[in-house]
Design a protein around this motif. Structure first.
Motif, PDB file in Angstrom:
ATOM      1  N   SER A  35       0.809  -1.219   0.000  1.00 39.67           N
ATOM      2  CA  SER A  35       0.000   0.000   0.000  1.00 39.67           C
ATOM      3  C   SER A  35       0.843   1.269   0.000  1.00 39.67           C
ATOM      4  O   SER A  35       0.334   2.356  -0.292  1.00 39.67           O
ATOM      5  N   LEU A  36       2.121   1.166   0.330  1.00 42.50           N
ATOM      6  CA  LEU A  36       2.973   2.351   0.409  1.00 42.50           C
ATOM      7  C   LEU A  36       3.402   2.863  -0.954  1.00 42.50           C
ATOM      8  O   LEU A  36       3.805   4.014  -1.079  1.00 42.50           O
ATOM      9  N   GLY A  37       3.341   2.018  -1.958  1.00 43.93           N
ATOM     10  CA  GLY A  37       3.879   2.404  -3.253  1.00 43.93           C
ATOM     11  C   GLY A  37       5.396   2.231  -3.269  1.00 43.93           C
ATOM     12  O   GLY A  37       5.975   1.522  -2.437  1.00 43.93           O
ATOM     13  N   PHE A  38       6.039   2.903  -4.208  1.00 45.21           N
ATOM     14  CA  PHE A  38       7.479   2.718  -4.370  1.00 45.21           C
ATOM     15  C   PHE A  38       8.241   3.431  -3.261  1.00 45.21           C
ATOM     16  O   PHE A  38       8.017   4.612  -2.986  1.00 45.21           O
ATOM     17  N   VAL A  39       9.177   2.702  -2.649  1.00 49.38           N
ATOM     18  CA  VAL A  39      10.052   3.245  -1.615  1.00 49.38           C
ATOM     19  C   VAL A  39      11.492   3.007  -2.041  1.00 49.38           C
ATOM     20  O   VAL A  39      11.879   1.859  -2.295  1.00 49.38           O
ATOM     21  N   ALA A  40      12.269   4.055  -2.151  1.00 47.82           N
ATOM     22  CA  ALA A  40      13.685   3.899  -2.473  1.00 47.82           C
ATOM     23  C   ALA A  40      14.369   3.160  -1.328  1.00 47.82           C
ATOM     24  O   ALA A  40      14.428   3.665  -0.211  1.00 47.82           O
ATOM     25  N   GLY A  41      14.828   1.968  -1.608  1.00 53.30           N
ATOM     26  CA  GLY A  41      15.418   1.143  -0.558  1.00 53.30           C
ATOM     27  C   GLY A  41      14.470   0.080  -0.038  1.00 53.30           C
ATOM     28  O   GLY A  41      14.855  -0.734   0.809  1.00 53.30           O
ATOM     29  N   GLY A  42      13.228   0.088  -0.514  1.00 58.94           N
ATOM     30  CA  GLY A  42      12.282  -0.975  -0.190  1.00 58.94           C
ATOM     31  C   GLY A  42      11.980  -1.115   1.295  1.00 58.94           C
ATOM     32  O   GLY A  42      11.982  -0.131   2.054  1.00 58.94           O
ATOM     33  N   THR A  43      11.752  -2.340   1.696  1.00 54.15           N
ATOM     34  CA  THR A  43      11.355  -2.638   3.069  1.00 54.15           C
ATOM     35  C   THR A  43      12.399  -2.171   4.078  1.00 54.15           C
ATOM     36  O   THR A  43      12.057  -1.687   5.158  1.00 54.15           O
ATOM     37  N   GLN A  44      13.663  -2.306   3.725  1.00 56.52           N
ATOM     38  CA  GLN A  44      14.731  -1.866   4.626  1.00 56.52           C
ATOM     39  C   GLN A  44      14.592  -0.383   4.937  1.00 56.52           C
ATOM     40  O   GLN A  44      14.761   0.046   6.094  1.00 56.52           O
ATOM     41  N   ALA A  45      14.246   0.406   3.941  1.00 50.86           N
ATOM     42  CA  ALA A  45      14.091   1.850   4.153  1.00 50.86           C
ATOM     43  C   ALA A  45      12.912   2.148   5.071  1.00 50.86           C
ATOM     44  O   ALA A  45      12.978   3.076   5.890  1.00 50.86           O
ATOM     45  N   VAL A  46      11.829   1.382   4.942  1.00 48.85           N
ATOM     46  CA  VAL A  46      10.660   1.594   5.803  1.00 48.85           C
ATOM     47  C   VAL A  46      11.033   1.349   7.261  1.00 48.85           C
ATOM     48  O   VAL A  46      10.723   2.158   8.150  1.00 48.85           O
ATOM     49  N   VAL A  47      11.698   0.233   7.517  1.00 54.56           N
ATOM     50  CA  VAL A  47      12.090  -0.080   8.890  1.00 54.56           C
ATOM     51  C   VAL A  47      13.075   0.956   9.414  1.00 54.56           C
ATOM     52  O   VAL A  47      12.980   1.406  10.561  1.00 54.56           O
ATOM     53  N   GLN A  48      14.016   1.373   8.578  1.00 53.22           N
ATOM     54  CA  GLN A  48      14.993   2.371   9.017  1.00 53.22           C
ATOM     55  C   GLN A  48      14.316   3.679   9.368  1.00 53.22           C
ATOM     56  O   GLN A  48      14.675   4.342  10.358  1.00 53.22           O
ATOM     57  N   ALA A  49      13.310   4.082   8.583  1.00 59.57           N
ATOM     58  CA  ALA A  49      12.583   5.316   8.889  1.00 59.57           C
ATOM     59  C   ALA A  49      11.885   5.213  10.242  1.00 59.57           C
ATOM     60  O   ALA A  49      11.913   6.147  11.052  1.00 59.57           O
ATOM     61  N   LEU A  50      11.264   4.079  10.501  1.00 57.74           N
ATOM     62  CA  LEU A  50      10.593   3.869  11.787  1.00 57.74           C
ATOM     63  C   LEU A  50      11.586   3.949  12.943  1.00 57.74           C
ATOM     64  O   LEU A  50      11.338   4.616  13.956  1.00 57.74           O
ATOM     65  N   LEU A  51      12.722   3.296  12.790  1.00 57.99           N
ATOM     66  CA  LEU A  51      13.726   3.298  13.854  1.00 57.99           C
ATOM     67  C   LEU A  51      14.334   4.685  14.041  1.00 57.99           C
ATOM     68  O   LEU A  51      14.623   5.096  15.171  1.00 57.99           O
ATOM     69  N   ASP A  52      14.529   5.413  12.942  1.00 58.72           N
ATOM     70  CA  ASP A  52      15.075   6.767  13.055  1.00 58.72           C
ATOM     71  C   ASP A  52      14.136   7.671  13.849  1.00 58.72           C
ATOM     72  O   ASP A  52      14.579   8.477  14.674  1.00 58.72           O
ATOM     73  N   VAL A  53      12.837   7.550  13.606  1.00 65.09           N
ATOM     74  CA  VAL A  53      11.867   8.377  14.308  1.00 65.09           C
ATOM     75  C   VAL A  53      11.779   7.985  15.780  1.00 65.09           C
ATOM     76  O   VAL A  53      11.720   8.845  16.666  1.00 65.09           O
ATOM     77  N   LEU A  54      11.775   6.690  16.062  1.00 65.38           N
ATOM     78  CA  LEU A  54      11.660   6.223  17.449  1.00 65.38           C
ATOM     79  C   LEU A  54      12.919   6.503  18.252  1.00 65.38           C
ATOM     80  O   LEU A  54      12.845   6.698  19.468  1.00 65.38           O
ATOM     81  N   GLY A  55      14.061   6.516  17.592  1.00 64.13           N
ATOM     82  CA  GLY A  55      15.316   6.816  18.268  1.00 64.13           C
ATOM     83  C   GLY A  55      15.768   5.710  19.202  1.00 64.13           C
ATOM     84  O   GLY A  55      15.083   4.697  19.382  1.00 64.13           O
ATOM     85  N   PRO A  56      16.921   5.892  19.848  1.00 62.93           N
ATOM     86  CA  PRO A  56      17.488   4.844  20.701  1.00 62.93           C
ATOM     87  C   PRO A  56      16.659   4.541  21.943  1.00 62.93           C
ATOM     88  O   PRO A  56      16.795   3.471  22.530  1.00 62.93           O
ATOM     89  N   GLU A  57      15.805   5.457  22.362  1.00 65.46           N
ATOM     90  CA  GLU A  57      14.961   5.224  23.539  1.00 65.46           C
ATOM     91  C   GLU A  57      13.612   4.607  23.178  1.00 65.46           C
ATOM     92  O   GLU A  57      12.842   4.235  24.062  1.00 65.46           O
ATOM     93  N   GLY A  58      13.311   4.512  21.899  1.00 66.02           N
ATOM     94  CA  GLY A  58      12.032   3.972  21.459  1.00 66.02           C
ATOM     95  C   GLY A  58      12.076   2.469  21.235  1.00 66.02           C
ATOM     96  O   GLY A  58      13.132   1.840  21.294  1.00 66.02           O
ATOM     97  N   THR A  59      10.909   1.895  20.960  1.00 69.32           N
ATOM     98  CA  THR A  59      10.801   0.457  20.722  1.00 69.32           C
ATOM     99  C   THR A  59       9.775   0.206  19.625  1.00 69.32           C
ATOM    100  O   THR A  59       8.659   0.723  19.677  1.00 69.32           O
ATOM    101  N   LEU A  60      10.166  -0.592  18.642  1.00 70.38           N
ATOM    102  CA  LEU A  60       9.281  -0.994  17.542  1.00 70.38           C
ATOM    103  C   LEU A  60       8.858  -2.430  17.768  1.00 70.38           C
ATOM    104  O   LEU A  60       9.692  -3.309  17.997  1.00 70.38           O
ATOM    105  N   VAL A  61       7.548  -2.684  17.706  1.00 69.62           N
ATOM    106  CA  VAL A  61       6.982  -4.009  17.960  1.00 69.62           C
ATOM    107  C   VAL A  61       6.128  -4.418  16.763  1.00 69.62           C
ATOM    108  O   VAL A  61       5.363  -3.599  16.238  1.00 69.62           O
TER     109      VAL A  61
END
Length: 201
Positions: A35-61
């Motif tokens: 549903s996201l359409g084209f992402v430069a870097g694909g799935t890896q880029a999506v996860v990296q964006a999530l982790l960048d926003v959450l930062g070292p104190e955040g948690t992705l589940v």
């Protein structure tokens, strides 16, 4: 007409922050990569964006369920021939949190499950994987008899004031609703359409 630019780590991070995701959050993610359409870097880029926003104190589940880890006699999507049941029961490898892939959870959840540092709970049917500061507390001690209740990763996310993000999917994919259903267990429930309804009798 100009073509829209592709999504990138940076543009996705901007959009996630605009949705209210912040550094230090505990985020339960359900997603549809298509549903996201084209992402430069694909799935890896999506996860990296999530982790960048959450930062070292955040948690992705993410949910990393394995619904096929059941008796094949009850399989419906798809069913398998009865002649196959003995071989499946006797020969299928047991659930291994490190090796067993999730099913029907999507490629983003699988990317999180296999990301360096991810911790996966050990429930053989409804496991969750987590990345970040609270990963061990969320995934540890997943009880067999409380798969989606207070003593599950869902309960841990709730106690940590976690957020739920439905990225390209609807409420039918929202596993956090199972915690609410579990908390209504003292009342009789029946299934009507797509909604669990309370009943007086």
């Amino acid at each position: 007409m100009d073509q829209p630019l592709p999504h990138t780590v940076q543009s996705l991070a901007f959009d996630l922050r605009a949705l209210g995701i912040a550094s230090g959050d505990v985020l339960l993610l359900h997603s549809s990569n298509r549903s996201l359409g084209f992402v430069a870097g694909g799935t890896q880029a999506v996860v990296q964006a999530l982790l960048d926003v959450l930062g070292p104190e955040g948690t992705l589940v993410v949910p990393t369920h394995t619904p096929e880890n059941t008796d094949p006699a009850g399989w419906q999507h798809p069913p398998v021939p009865e002649a196959w049941w003995p071989a499946i029961r006797e020969q299928a490898p047991g659930f291994d949190p490190l090796c067993t892939p999730s099913r029907w959870m999507g490629v983003i959840a699988e990317a999180v499950r296999t990301w360096p540092g991810a911790l996966r709970s050990d429930h053989p049917q409804v496991s969750f994987a987590a990345l970040g500061r609270n990963a061990a507390g969320i995934g540890g001690g997943h009880q067999l008899d409380d798969a989606l209740g207070e003593n599950s990763p869902l309960g841990a996310v709730y106690r940590l004031n976690g957020k739920v993000l439905l990225l390209g999917c609807g409420y039918s994919s929202n596993t956090s609703l199972h915690l609410a259903e579990r908390n209504l267990s003292s009342q009789v429930r029946r299934f009507r359409g797509q909604v669990f309804c309370r009943s007086a009798g």
